[in-house]
Design a protein around this motif. Structure first.
Motif, short mmCIF file in Angstrom:
data_model
loop_
_atom_site.label_atom_id
_atom_site.label_comp_id
_atom_site.label_asym_id
_atom_site.label_seq_id
_atom_site.Cartn_x
_atom_site.Cartn_y
_atom_site.Cartn_z
N PHE A 503 0.73 -1.27 -0.05
CA PHE A 503 0.03 0.34 -0.06
C PHE A 503 0.85 1.22 0.03
N TYR A 504 2.01 1.27 -0.34
CA TYR A 504 2.91 2.37 -0.64
C TYR A 504 2.26 3.34 -1.63
N GLY A 505 2.42 4.43 -1.19
CA GLY A 505 1.75 5.57 -2.09
C GLY A 505 0.29 5.60 -2.18
N CYS A 506 -0.57 4.90 -1.77
CA CYS A 506 -1.85 4.65 -1.58
C CYS A 506 -2.52 5.39 -0.36
N GLU A 507 -1.98 6.20 0.23
CA GLU A 507 -2.54 6.81 1.41
C GLU A 507 -3.55 8.27 1.05
N GLU A 508 -3.39 8.74 -0.18
CA GLU A 508 -4.00 9.94 -0.47
C GLU A 508 -5.18 9.25 -1.27
N GLN A 509 -6.48 10.13 -1.07
CA GLN A 509 -7.73 9.68 -1.61
C GLN A 509 -7.76 9.83 -3.02
N GLU A 510 -7.23 10.77 -3.43
CA GLU A 510 -6.97 11.06 -5.01
C GLU A 510 -5.48 10.81 -5.51
N GLN A 511 -5.59 9.93 -6.33
CA GLN A 511 -4.53 9.47 -6.99
C GLN A 511 -3.80 10.76 -7.96
N VAL A 512 -2.63 10.92 -7.61
CA VAL A 512 -2.09 11.51 -8.82
C VAL A 512 -1.90 11.05 -10.02
N LYS A 513 -1.92 11.71 -11.13
CA LYS A 513 -1.91 11.01 -12.55
C LYS A 513 -0.34 11.08 -12.62
N ASP A 514 -0.06 9.74 -13.46
CA ASP A 514 1.39 9.27 -13.85
C ASP A 514 1.96 9.11 -12.50
#
Length: 762
Positions: A503-514
């Protein structure tokens, strides 16, 4: 004393003027012809002298140079005003000039007496201009206009002087009164400077009759029209309006500049406030990034020292597994050679001991090795047979389908000891390092903090692209003993490193593009797991082992289905894995497959050694065919057909079919071979023909049906019915591989009417 000095200077001026007049009278006749040429030059000199006289301020005492200039001015004035009247009577010219000189001298005396030192009073035009409010250039224009008027009057007076009116014609009392009036007015109105700079105004001499008489004998003189435009109310309004418009424009420009400066000031104030408000965050960011910089440098220095150790341990573990796999393959090859040489009818001592000397000194050693390998081989087979009997699988088992991968206790002990040693050394790799520099959780938390606090700098530093390479040595250390070919091997998705990075990098509710962090795990699998599988496929995997092949196919299929980057045809690691698989399969096909050829009379004894060896080699080849075809869906159909059909079926298995007896046993073997083929190969075929590589196999089945039919001729009805049932089974086999043309041929040749039912029941 000053008035006396002034009086003396005035007398000197009078004397000098008289002398100049007499000299002028004597030289008058000589220069008369040259005056007309010098008039323009004298006019220019007069203007220069006139401008120099205007420099004297009111109340200032003139010096010698100023007096000399005044004298020159008067001389030039006489020259400009001197002309010869048009008179036809001879002798009068000289008298007229003498009278003119006398009158000029009298006028010079009058001018001497009229020198004043008072300030000139303002004219009426100047007073009007002051009342209107015209200043600066307008006053100068009025003064210039008055000077032009005075110059015009002075020119008219000079013209009158040239008329040379006799004194006798002048009334006795009138000139004195006029002169007295003139001198009185001039003394009161003209200043000292103006008496020298501006010509005097004279009253008219003589009566009007005398003027009319003299006028008839003179040449008319036109005054120059250089007067300025008179000042009017409209002109003043226009000038005021123009000045007001220019002031408005200037005010507008200044207003815009003021607003611009005000806006710039507001923007600067806001920028200062914004920067002052964000200065604290920048300081914290700088401090954090400096700490991360130091941490990353220390981490890289640690890895630069530890990565070579990890590489050595990984190579040692791979070498250990490779030695074990190579030992098992070599043992299988030796067993095949021993049995082939033992059951071959052409065997001799040279074949049994090809490297023996002529004296046969090594023959005993070779025979002892053969006996030892034979005893070990038979002991392994007995143990496997006993195990099948205990599990109840003895009836369904065929010799050659089992994998001879059993190891001796000595080999197992040595393997475990070396494996434990490598694991023990791997546990000491980071024993002198802090946990924050080798724990995946600690390293991950550092970069997660960076990502959550300052994502912009995190992204600009391309940390998402660097993390797979950073975690690579730590993951390889955990995968040191990971071998998916073993049954007790853990799934890599259940390991600690996978769960930690899931789950690394999945803390934000909105994922950043690319966002590169989303593909962190697929990238690690691509760069760590695939290279390890490549090494395993090339050095450890045994294609003859159905169990290992099934596990290998399962792990590769899992990667293909779960990790899209693995399926990419341009993926270098995927290409290397597939290439390693093909090379290993071809090497097995060339080195490990062996099909013995014996006469049929030897194979009639089903309990003999040659028959058992033949059957064992046949079924091992069929098992290898099935193992190859397990890669359907991963390897291309063309590659699989080339390996399995052309390389194995047509080359080895068909040879075994031809040496086998034609009967139920051959049909059973054919069914086993066809069962290995993927059904998808025949699902989309059009027409009545199967794939081209199976034509030889179809001809064999047709020949098998004919042979069974011929062998049933003259036999009992039971045997004929059995033969007919065998022929129907062959038709079903041909229909199952889409060889409908051959199936129809067999049915027509043997009068099988249930062809449609057989084809549909395929």
């Amino acid at each position: 004393e000053a008035p006396l000095e002034k009086t003396g200077q005035i007398k000197d001026i009078g004397q000098e003027d008289g002398t100049a007049s007499s000299e002028h009278g004597e030289e008058e006749m000589e220069v008369e012809s040259e005056k007309e040429e010098e008039k323009p030059k004298a006019g220019g000199a007069f203007s220069s002298a006139l401008s120099s006289l205007n420099v004297l301020r009111p109340g200032e005492i003139p010096d010698a140079a100023f007096i000399h200039a005044a004298r020159k001015k008067r001389q030039m004035a006489r020259e400009l005003g001197d002309f010869t009247p048009v008179d036809s009577e001879p002798g009068k010219g000289r008298l007229v000039r003498e009278d003119e000189n006398d009158a000029s001298d009298d006028e010079d005396d009058d001018e001497k007496r009229r020198i004043v030192f008072t300030v000139k009073e303002k004219s009426q035009r100047q007073k009007i201009a002051e009342e209107i409010g015209i200043e600066g250039s307008d006053d100068e224009a009025l003064v210039a206009g008055e000077q032009d008027e005075e110059l015009s009057r002075w020119e008219q007076e000079q013209i009158r002087k040239g008329i040379n009116i006799p004194q006798a014609c002048v009334q006795p009392n009138q000139p004195a009164e006029v002169n007295n009036l003139y001198y009185q007015n001039t003394y009161q109105t003209l200043s000292y400077g103006s008496s020298y700079g501006i010509p005097y105004t004279y009253a008219a001499y003589g009566s009007s009759e005398t003027k009319s008489q003299k006028t008839d004998n003179t040449v008319p003189f036109k005054t120059p029209s250089n007067e300025m435009t008179p000042v009017t109310i409209d002109l003043v309004k226009k000038q005021l309006k123009d000045r007001l418009d220019s002031m408005k424009e200037l005010h507008k420009a200044n207003r815009q500049q003021y607003e611009k400066h005000q806006q710039s000031r507001e923007d600067s104030t806001k920028a200062i406030e914004r920067l002052e408000g964000s200065s604290g965050g920048i300081g914290e960011q700088y401090k954090f990034l400096q700490e991360m910089r130091g941490y990353v440098q220390d981490l890289l220095e640690c890895f630069s020292e530890k990565v070579p150790l990890i590489n050595e341990l990984e190579s040692a573990m791979h070498q250990l597994y490779k030695q074990r796999a190579s030992r098992l393959v070599q043992r299988r090859q030796d067993d095949i050679k021993d049995e082939s040489s033992e059951f071959s009818s052409h065997s001799n001592k040279a074949l049994m001991a090809p490297n023996l000397e002529s004296f046969g000194r090594d023959r005993v050693i070779y025979q002892e090795q053969v006996k030892r390998r034979t005893a070990e081989r038979e002991a392994r087979r007995a143990r496997r047979r006993q195990a099948r009997e205990q599990t109840g699988k003895m009836a369904d088992h065929l010799e050659g389908l089992s994998s001879d991968d059993e190891e001796t206790s000595t080999d197992i002990t040595n393997f475990n000891m070396e494996r434990d040693r490598i694991l023990k050394e791997s546990s000491k790799v980071f024993e002198d390092v802090l946990e924050s520099f080798y724990s995946i959780d600690c390293i991950k938390s550092q970069f997660e903090a960076w990502r959550s606090k300052y994502f912009a700098s995190y992204k600009d530093a391309y940390i998402g692209l660097c993390l797979p390479k950073l975690f690579n040595p730590l993951i390889r250390l955990q995968l040191l003993i990971w071998t998916p070919l073993e049954g007790k091997c853990r799934d890599f998705e259940t390991m600690l490193w996978f769960e930690s990075l899931l789950f690394y990098g999945c803390e934000e509710q909105e994922q950043v593009k690319d966002d590169a962090d989303i593909s962190l795990l697929p990238t690690i699998v691509e760069r760590v797991v695939l290279p390890k599988l490549t090494v395993i496929s090339e050095n450890i995997w045994d294609p003859f082992s159905t169990t290992q092949t099934s596990r290998m196919v399962a792990i590769v299929q899992k990667l293909v289905d779960g990790y899209p980057s693995v399926v990419n045809a341009e993926n270098k690691n995927t290409q290397m894995l597939l290439k390693a698989l093909l090379l290993r399969m071809r090497r097995t096909l060339d080195d490990d497959v062996f099909m013995p050829l014996y006469p049929k009379n030897i194979l009639e004894n089903k309990n003999s050694g040659p028959y058992l060896f033949f059957q064992r080699q046949f079924w091992s080849s069929v098992k290898l065919l099935g193992n190859f075809l397990q890669w359907y869906g991963i390897l291309s159909n063309k590659t699989l057909q080339e390996l399995s059909i052309d390389g194995l079926l047509n080359r080895y298995i068909l040879m075994a079919f031809q040496n086998s007896e034609y009967g139920e046993d051959s049909i059973k073997k054919a069914q086993s071979v066809i069962a290995c083929f993927p059904k998808q190969w025949f699902a989309n075929l059009k027409g009545d023909k199967t794939i081209s590589q199976l034509e030889n196999f179809c001809r064999y089945l047709v020949h098998l049906a004919d042979t069974i039919y011929r062998n049933s001729i003259g036999c009992s009805d039971v045997e004929k019915r059995n033969a007919r049932e065998h022929i129907k089974q062959i038709i079903k086999l041909l229909a199952s591989i889409r060889a409908l043309d051959h199936a129809v041929t067999v049915a027509n040749d043997h009068n099988v009417k249930e062809l449609k039912i057989l084809i549909e029941g395929k």
